[in-house]
Design a protein around this motif. Sequence first.
Motif, PDB file in Angstrom:
ATOM      1  N   ASP A  51     -44.638 -45.315  -0.493  1.00 24.60           N
ATOM      2  CA  ASP A  51     -45.017 -44.194   0.377  1.00 24.60           C
ATOM      3  C   ASP A  51     -45.276 -44.713   1.791  1.00 24.60           C
ATOM      4  OD1 ASP A  51     -45.801 -41.701   1.257  1.00 24.60           O
ATOM      5  OD2 ASP A  51     -47.856 -41.900   0.506  1.00 24.60           O
ATOM      6  N   PRO A  52     -44.219 -45.206   2.447  1.00 25.75           N
ATOM      7  CA  PRO A  52     -44.427 -45.882   3.732  1.00 25.75           C
ATOM      8  C   PRO A  52     -45.063 -45.009   4.814  1.00 25.75           C
ATOM      9  CG  PRO A  52     -42.070 -45.738   3.181  1.00 25.75           C
ATOM     10  CD  PRO A  52     -42.822 -45.218   2.006  1.00 25.75           C
ATOM     11  N   THR A  53     -44.798 -43.702   4.795  1.00 23.57           N
ATOM     12  CA  THR A  53     -45.373 -42.849   5.848  1.00 23.57           C
ATOM     13  C   THR A  53     -46.767 -42.340   5.467  1.00 23.57           C
ATOM     14  OG1 THR A  53     -44.417 -40.875   4.840  1.00 23.57           O
ATOM     15  CG2 THR A  53     -43.100 -41.954   6.548  1.00 23.57           C
ATOM     16  N   GLY A  54     -47.101 -42.417   4.168  1.00 21.78           N
ATOM     17  CA  GLY A  54     -48.367 -41.847   3.698  1.00 21.78           C
ATOM     18  C   GLY A  54     -48.228 -40.383   3.299  1.00 21.78           C
ATOM     19  N   ARG A  55     -47.067 -39.798   3.572  1.00 23.16           N
ATOM     20  CA  ARG A  55     -46.868 -38.366   3.302  1.00 23.16           C
ATOM     21  C   ARG A  55     -47.196 -37.994   1.844  1.00 23.16           C
ATOM     22  NH1 ARG A  55     -42.952 -35.519   5.840  1.00 23.16           N
ATOM     23  NH2 ARG A  55     -41.926 -37.487   6.274  1.00 23.16           N
ATOM     24  N   GLU A  56     -46.677 -38.797   0.897  1.00 23.16           N
ATOM     25  CA  GLU A  56     -46.853 -38.447  -0.521  1.00 23.16           C
ATOM     26  C   GLU A  56     -48.330 -38.531  -0.923  1.00 23.16           C
ATOM     27  OE1 GLU A  56     -44.140 -37.235  -2.094  1.00 23.16           O
ATOM     28  OE2 GLU A  56     -43.100 -37.640  -0.212  1.00 23.16           O
ATOM     29  N   THR A  57     -49.042 -39.468  -0.287  1.00 17.50           N
ATOM     30  CA  THR A  57     -50.471 -39.617  -0.606  1.00 17.50           C
ATOM     31  C   THR A  57     -51.272 -38.464  -0.003  1.00 17.50           C
ATOM     32  OG1 THR A  57     -50.160 -41.993  -0.725  1.00 17.50           O
ATOM     33  CG2 THR A  57     -52.426 -41.222  -0.498  1.00 17.50           C
ATOM     34  N   TRP A  58     -50.935 -38.074   1.221  1.00 22.45           N
ATOM     35  CA  TRP A  58     -51.610 -36.911   1.813  1.00 22.45           C
ATOM     36  C   TRP A  58     -51.330 -35.656   0.991  1.00 22.45           C
ATOM     37  CZ3 TRP A  58     -55.499 -37.060   5.008  1.00 22.45           C
ATOM     38  CH2 TRP A  58     -55.645 -38.130   5.902  1.00 22.45           C
ATOM     39  N   LEU A  59     -50.075 -35.498   0.587  1.00 16.68           N
ATOM     40  CA  LEU A  59     -49.734 -34.351  -0.269  1.00 16.68           C
ATOM     41  C   LEU A  59     -50.608 -34.385  -1.524  1.00 16.68           C
ATOM     42  CD1 LEU A  59     -45.813 -34.461  -0.124  1.00 16.68           C
ATOM     43  CD2 LEU A  59     -47.178 -32.459   0.424  1.00 16.68           C
ATOM     44  N   SER A  60     -50.732 -35.575  -2.110  1.00 16.94           N
ATOM     45  CA  SER A  60     -51.512 -35.711  -3.343  1.00 16.94           C
ATOM     46  C   SER A  60     -52.972 -35.327  -3.100  1.00 16.94           C
ATOM     47  CB  SER A  60     -51.409 -37.144  -3.878  1.00 16.94           C
ATOM     48  OG  SER A  60     -50.052 -37.481  -4.115  1.00 16.94           O
ATOM     49  N   PHE A  61     -53.518 -35.716  -1.945  1.00 17.87           N
ATOM     50  CA  PHE A  61     -54.902 -35.321  -1.643  1.00 17.87           C
ATOM     51  C   PHE A  61     -55.028 -33.807  -1.470  1.00 17.87           C
ATOM     52  CE2 PHE A  61     -55.971 -39.752  -1.133  1.00 17.87           C
ATOM     53  CZ  PHE A  61     -57.264 -39.757  -1.639  1.00 17.87           C
ATOM     54  N   GLY A 242     -42.263 -26.213   2.858  1.00 18.83           N
ATOM     55  CA  GLY A 242     -41.965 -26.609   4.236  1.00 18.83           C
ATOM     56  C   GLY A 242     -43.157 -26.336   5.134  1.00 18.83           C
ATOM     57  N   THR A 243     -43.235 -27.104   6.224  1.00 16.76           N
ATOM     58  CA  THR A 243     -44.335 -26.885   7.169  1.00 16.76           C
ATOM     59  C   THR A 243     -43.792 -26.843   8.592  1.00 16.76           C
ATOM     60  OG1 THR A 243     -44.727 -29.268   7.225  1.00 16.76           O
ATOM     61  CG2 THR A 243     -46.127 -27.992   5.762  1.00 16.76           C
ATOM     62  N   THR A 244     -44.557 -26.219   9.479  1.00 16.66           N
ATOM     63  CA  THR A 244     -44.097 -26.094  10.866  1.00 16.66           C
ATOM     64  C   THR A 244     -44.407 -27.348  11.679  1.00 16.66           C
ATOM     65  OG1 THR A 244     -46.156 -24.955  11.369  1.00 16.66           O
ATOM     66  CG2 THR A 244     -44.246 -23.571  10.896  1.00 16.66           C
ATOM     67  N   GLY A 245     -45.150 -28.286  11.101  1.00 18.40           N
ATOM     68  CA  GLY A 245     -45.432 -29.558  11.774  1.00 18.40           C
ATOM     69  C   GLY A 245     -45.258 -30.694  10.785  1.00 18.40           C
ATOM     70  N   ASP A 246     -45.329 -31.928  11.288  1.00 15.43           N
ATOM     71  CA  ASP A 246     -45.043 -33.060  10.400  1.00 15.43           C
ATOM     72  C   ASP A 246     -46.034 -34.206  10.617  1.00 15.43           C
ATOM     73  OD1 ASP A 246     -43.613 -34.325   8.399  1.00 15.43           O
ATOM     74  OD2 ASP A 246     -42.206 -35.264   9.794  1.00 15.43           O
ATOM     75  N   VAL A 247     -47.320 -33.856  10.529  1.00 18.40           N
ATOM     76  CA  VAL A 247     -48.381 -34.869  10.641  1.00 18.40           C
ATOM     77  C   VAL A 247     -49.342 -34.643   9.463  1.00 18.40           C
ATOM     78  CG1 VAL A 247     -48.227 -35.219  13.142  1.00 18.40           C
ATOM     79  CG2 VAL A 247     -49.625 -33.339  12.241  1.00 18.40           C
ATOM     80  N   PRO A 248     -50.275 -35.589   9.221  1.00 14.50           N
ATOM     81  CA  PRO A 248     -51.109 -35.494   8.013  1.00 14.50           C
ATOM     82  C   PRO A 248     -51.812 -34.149   7.789  1.00 14.50           C
ATOM     83  CG  PRO A 248     -51.321 -37.679   8.927  1.00 14.50           C
ATOM     84  CD  PRO A 248     -50.462 -36.903   9.892  1.00 14.50           C
TER      85      PRO A 248
END
Length: 324
Positions: A51-61, A242-248
């Motif tokens: 999960d290099p960007t952290g995206r999957e972990t943020w999603l999980s939280f 989908g989201t309108t932005g792409d940050v945590p």
Amino acid sequence: MKQEIPSHISELLDYARLAPSAHNAQPWKFIVDGNLVSIAVELDRVLGPGDPTGRETWLSFGICLEAALQAAEGLGLNAELVSTQTSSLQGTIAVLKITTSNKPEQPAILSALKKRHTYREKMQPAEVPQSLIAQCQQAVADLEGVNVHFMQDEASIRRVGEYTFKAMSLALSSPDFRKELYHLVHYNWSPSRTGMHGYTLGEGMIGSIFGKLSIKMGIGLPLKARHDQQRVNDASALVFIGTTGDVPSFWLQAGRAYLRVALKIADSGLAQCTLAAPVEAASFHEDIEKMLGTSDRLQSMLRIGKPAHFVRSSPRLEVEELTT
Ligand SMILES: Cc1cc2nc3c(=O)[nH]c(=O)nc-3n(C[C@H](O)[C@H](O)[C@H](O)COP(=O)(O)O)c2cc1C
């Protein structure tokens, strides 16, 4: 010394801990202080190369936070979201205030939280009811900047199948990705309560040995990528968050939406399986976004269809192991 947790909070955490997470890493811990419950990062269980960007972990939280909120609703408790933190994957991510109330329990929510699970086998064709699509869209309507997209036409699904092959091939070509995955994929008899046992990947006893070793040694990877492509091709629909932005902050919201949608799908009796690679690897997501005609950044993809048979759920850490 470990503190006594009020029974209603312990009951709530017993549902929150069932939240799905990428690789079933369960990167959280719960800190209970009176009626405040903090969902915090357990650094030892945060994914690295997977999960290099952290995206999957943020999603999980986001999913875990939503599971706690849904559990409160199901148990007839009041839950107030006191704060969230989306600047770094460290410390506390969300604080909830939980109090008792006279509200009735909602057993349907509790049963959906227990029933939802990942189905990685081949799915049978299914009619995806318009009512399910409407329910999913309705379920996320109050989450700002988050949308649900359904893809049902066969040609588009097959194109996503091709991207899945390319994206999986790319992910599996990374030795670091495979090394981490190797430690999170278990033989069927492993006592581990994080990660994924072979049986959740459709493997028998012997298959779970080969499955794990093939990841370690990098053998048969194109076959695995083709296998995932075929599974996507067999889906009756693909569901995208989908989201309108792409940050945590958007990733956390997308996680909340993910669980709401996952619970609706579970409730409908259809099977579901998340596949991160097509929206995570390289820029395949851009082509899929074009196909859907959306300016959203896709954060998550689930394939859905009819389950062919029963599959066991992945184990989870116990409340006692997750509380400090
Ligand atoms: C953010 C996220 C990403 C996931 N990505 C994948 C994936 O790429 N491939 C896959 O087979 N499962 C994926 N999953 C499913 C998890 O592995 C699964 O939820 C976890 O092992 C727990 O199992 P359960 O869903 O049966 O409770 C993902 C789940 C989440 C929440």
